[in-house]
Design a protein around this motif. Sequence first.
Motif, PDB file in Angstrom:
ATOM      1  N   LEU A   1      -2.567 -12.047  -5.042  1.00  0.00           N
ATOM      2  CA  LEU A   1      -2.023 -10.750  -4.648  1.00  0.00           C
ATOM      3  C   LEU A   1      -2.623 -10.285  -3.324  1.00  0.00           C
ATOM      4  N   ALA A   2      -3.929 -10.478  -3.168  1.00  0.00           N
ATOM      5  CA  ALA A   2      -4.593 -10.081  -1.920  1.00  0.00           C
ATOM      6  C   ALA A   2      -4.036 -10.860  -0.732  1.00  0.00           C
TER       7      ALA A   2
ATOM      8  N   ALA B   1      -9.384  -9.378   2.619  1.00  0.00           N
ATOM      9  CA  ALA B   1      -8.453  -8.914   1.579  1.00  0.00           C
ATOM     10  C   ALA B   1      -8.895  -9.400   0.197  1.00  0.00           C
TER      11      ALA B   1
ATOM     12  N   ALA C   1     -10.009  -7.133  -3.053  1.00  0.00           N
ATOM     13  CA  ALA C   1      -9.250  -7.259  -4.307  1.00  0.00           C
ATOM     14  C   ALA C   1     -10.102  -7.834  -5.436  1.00  0.00           C
TER      15      ALA C   1
ATOM     16  N   VAL D   1      -1.040 -12.373  -0.470  1.00  0.00           N
ATOM     17  CA  VAL D   1       0.343 -11.979  -0.199  1.00  0.00           C
ATOM     18  C   VAL D   1       0.394 -10.652   0.559  1.00  0.00           C
ATOM     19  N   LEU D   2      -0.401  -9.687   0.114  1.00  0.00           N
ATOM     20  CA  LEU D   2      -0.432  -8.399   0.817  1.00  0.00           C
ATOM     21  C   LEU D   2      -0.975  -8.537   2.231  1.00  0.00           C
ATOM     22  N   ALA D   3      -1.990  -9.382   2.418  1.00  0.00           N
ATOM     23  CA  ALA D   3      -2.538  -9.604   3.759  1.00  0.00           C
ATOM     24  C   ALA D   3      -1.511 -10.297   4.657  1.00  0.00           C
ATOM     25  N   CYS D   4      -0.711 -11.206   4.103  1.00  0.00           N
ATOM     26  CA  CYS D   4       0.360 -11.854   4.879  1.00  0.00           C
ATOM     27  C   CYS D   4       1.375 -10.816   5.358  1.00  0.00           C
ATOM     28  N   ILE D   5       1.779  -9.942   4.464  1.00  0.00           N
ATOM     29  CA  ILE D   5       2.778  -8.928   4.817  1.00  0.00           C
ATOM     30  C   ILE D   5       2.230  -7.989   5.881  1.00  0.00           C
ATOM     31  N   VAL D   6       1.019  -7.495   5.677  1.00  0.00           N
ATOM     32  CA  VAL D   6       0.417  -6.577   6.647  1.00  0.00           C
ATOM     33  C   VAL D   6       0.178  -7.277   7.974  1.00  0.00           C
TER      34      VAL D   6
ATOM     35  N   SER E   1      -5.728 -11.823  -8.778  1.00  0.00           N
ATOM     36  CA  SER E   1      -6.236 -10.988  -7.690  1.00  0.00           C
ATOM     37  C   SER E   1      -6.309 -11.715  -6.341  1.00  0.00           C
TER      38      SER E   1
END
Length: 171
Positions: free
Chosen positions: A31-32, A130, A134, A34-39, A28
């Motif tokens: 994943l949080a 994030a 998560a 990685v998603l925060a990096c993309i956003v 978790s």
Amino acid sequence: MSDVPLINSATGSSAAGTGHVRLTLAFSPALAIVLACIVGKASLALVGRTTGWREMLLAAAICLGIGLIAVAPMILLIQQEVSLLLRCAMFANMARLLGVVIGASVVVFVGPQSVHRTALIAWMSGFYLAMLLAETLAESWAIKQAALRRGYGVGRLAASAPVVDAGARMG
């Protein structure tokens, strides 16, 4: 306990195996982040701003380490009583907050001068939020799974369960 899903006859729901719960908790934070990096990168690109990769990666590394430390007690104690898992979740929230504050302070005050401090703090704040979302979702799901494995009817009382007025007990 085994990794075979258990069916709780009172609620009709099944509990995930401990291995699955441990993996969910362990991944978790990553994943949080990685998603925060993309956003974050997509948002910065949309407004035409550039922030160095170095600050983002440094903040991600610090926050990932803190996130793993925060969920480690729950991962290790996942087969224990639900009340202990609730305490682990509270510890995770405190450890995450203090870890991010201490990590940011160390980098800002002792870190290399080439690091853009404002960008680092912004990335760490985003990663903290994030991870908070998560890991809170993962921890509450893990606690529910532990309650289901123990046979507790999560979400409703059994028909024969007495309801006690807490105010009447206090006098």
